[in-house]
Scaffold this motif. Structure first.
Motif, mmCIF file in Angstrom:
data_model
loop_
_atom_site.group_PDB
_atom_site.id
_atom_site.type_symbol
_atom_site.label_atom_id
_atom_site.label_comp_id
_atom_site.label_asym_id
_atom_site.label_seq_id
_atom_site.Cartn_x
_atom_site.Cartn_y
_atom_site.Cartn_z
ATOM 1 N N LYS A 93 -43.484 21.829 28.584
ATOM 2 C CA LYS A 93 -44.797 22.115 29.719
ATOM 3 C C LYS A 93 -46.301 21.604 28.458
ATOM 4 O O LYS A 93 -47.476 21.219 28.347
ATOM 5 C CB LYS A 93 -44.961 23.604 29.557
ATOM 6 N N SER A 129 -34.742 23.331 38.992
ATOM 7 C CA SER A 129 -36.440 23.271 38.708
ATOM 8 C C SER A 129 -36.549 21.665 40.195
ATOM 9 O O SER A 129 -37.992 21.900 39.711
ATOM 10 C CB SER A 129 -36.388 22.761 37.526
ATOM 11 N N ASN A 147 -40.537 19.944 42.816
ATOM 12 C CA ASN A 147 -41.148 20.101 41.190
ATOM 13 C C ASN A 147 -42.745 19.550 41.382
ATOM 14 O O ASN A 147 -42.644 18.493 41.963
ATOM 15 C CB ASN A 147 -40.398 19.259 40.174
ATOM 16 N N ARG A 148 -43.214 20.027 40.541
ATOM 17 C CA ARG A 148 -44.392 19.921 40.025
ATOM 18 C C ARG A 148 -44.469 20.104 38.127
ATOM 19 O O ARG A 148 -45.738 20.820 37.791
ATOM 20 C CB ARG A 148 -45.759 21.383 40.667
ATOM 21 N N ASN A 149 -44.096 20.232 37.402
ATOM 22 C CA ASN A 149 -43.928 20.709 36.038
ATOM 23 C C ASN A 149 -42.678 19.767 35.514
ATOM 24 O O ASN A 149 -42.062 18.662 35.557
ATOM 25 C CB ASN A 149 -43.152 21.866 36.016
ATOM 26 N N ARG A 283 -48.578 28.493 38.806
ATOM 27 C CA ARG A 283 -46.765 27.595 38.193
ATOM 28 C C ARG A 283 -45.451 28.623 38.650
ATOM 29 O O ARG A 283 -45.215 28.162 38.285
ATOM 30 C CB ARG A 283 -46.780 27.072 36.702
#
Length: 321
Positions: A93, A129, A147-149, A283
């Motif tokens: 991140k 994840s 997923n969005r990270n 998140r």
């Protein structure tokens, strides 16, 4: 794959999960285990006992998956590879470019070296994840990728490259999607440590553990020792070009986790509940619990450690550090 007498390379073999994988491999009649690690997160103390076994060796020239020449060198004569090296979620991140270099380009380097050196079997470490927010519980392996990270994105890329390498070059592989792993050798003090060490650290200095929200968010907590055993079973299995959840299939809320840890630590501290910040709320993934049926069916993998037993193991390890 029959691993009797075989040479196995463990990439990231001095790390949290990798060091336990090495220990599990040495319980078998494997011929040789070579540890390849850059020690960015791994520690030599975690593999000290394993290196006392004559079958276990540490690659002496470094061990970074961004070093193509070193990867090709260490794979000469190897039969199989277990690839665990990666940057962790919160690290990705904050440093997405490095996450790309390590988790995506580094994994491509591993795959390329496997093909060049005729590796017979690869076990790739992915993550739950990839699923992102839960649409269904428990999550099966067919759950959509939401997923969005950056970390999850890098693992999706790794999975896609494994499939493409299998399709193009026939590389025999299997992938493992880990749920929330905890246990000995997990980093207990770094900024990017997990929820279990954070709670234990608070309690050890007589501070109340903090829970964001009401603690109803639930996860699938699995002991690192079970994860390590699953890696060896995946190496030995006949299946290929498949991905598997590695979890207990048991739902545990953060509140339940915290209460159990307080009980095991014989602590009278009271939990401090803290409202979500907008960033936390954005998140936060709720209720990520993995379906364990496919791994049981194809890999003959079942968890041995209940959460209480696994936490006792971790607490005992911490007290001896």
């Amino acid at each position: 794959m029959d691993i009797s007498g075989k040479k196995i390379l463990v990439i990231g073999g001095a790390g949290f999960i990798g060091s336990h994988v090495v220990e599990e491999l040495l319980k078998t009649d494997v011929g040789e285990v070579v540890i390849y690690d850059n020690f960015a997160r791994g520690k030599k103390e975690y593999i000290k006992n394993s290196l006392e076994d004559d079958r276990c060796k540490l690659y002496p020239h470094g061990g970074d998956i961004r070093e193509i020449d070193l990867l090709n060198d260490v794979m000469i004569g190897m039969d199989a590879v277990i690839h665990l090296a990666a940057m962790w979620l919160l690290h990705c991140k904050d440093f997405p470019r490095t996450a790309f270099d390590v988790n995506i380009q580094g994994t491509f380097n591993v795959l390329e070296a496997c093909v060049k050196n005729n590796i017979k079997r690869l076990v790739y470490s992915s993550s739950a994840s990839v699923y992102g927010d839960a649409i269904e519980v428990p999550m099966t392996e067919s759950h959509p990728f939401n997923n969005r990270n950056f970390y999850g994105a890098s693992k999706i890329a790794g999975e896609a490259m494994c499939r493409a390498t299998y399709d193009r070059y026939g590389l025999n592989y299997v992938g493992l999607r880990y749920m929330n792993v905890y246990g000995p050798h997990q980093d207990q003090t770094a900024a990017y440590t997990g929820v279990v060490p954070i709670m234990l650290n608070k309690i050890d200095v007589n501070e109340p553990p903090i829970i964001n929200g009401d603690g109803s968010q639930a996860y699938d907590f699995i002991s690192v020792k079970d994860v390590a055993r699953c890696n060896v079973l995946a190496l030995q299995a006949d299946v290929t070009d498949e991905f598997y959840n590695v979890g207990t299939g048991i739902q545990t809320t953060i509140k339940e986790l915290c209460e159990l840890i307080l009980e095991l630590k014989q602590s009278n501290l009271k939990v401090h509940y803290k409202p979500y910040t907008p960033e936390d709320a954005r998140r936060m993934v709720q209720n990520r619990i993995g379906c364990a049926k496919k791994a049981k069916q194809d890999l003959q993998f079942e968890c041995k450690y209940a959460l209480k037993e696994g936490l006792i193991d971790l607490i005992n390890w911490r007290e001896h550090q």
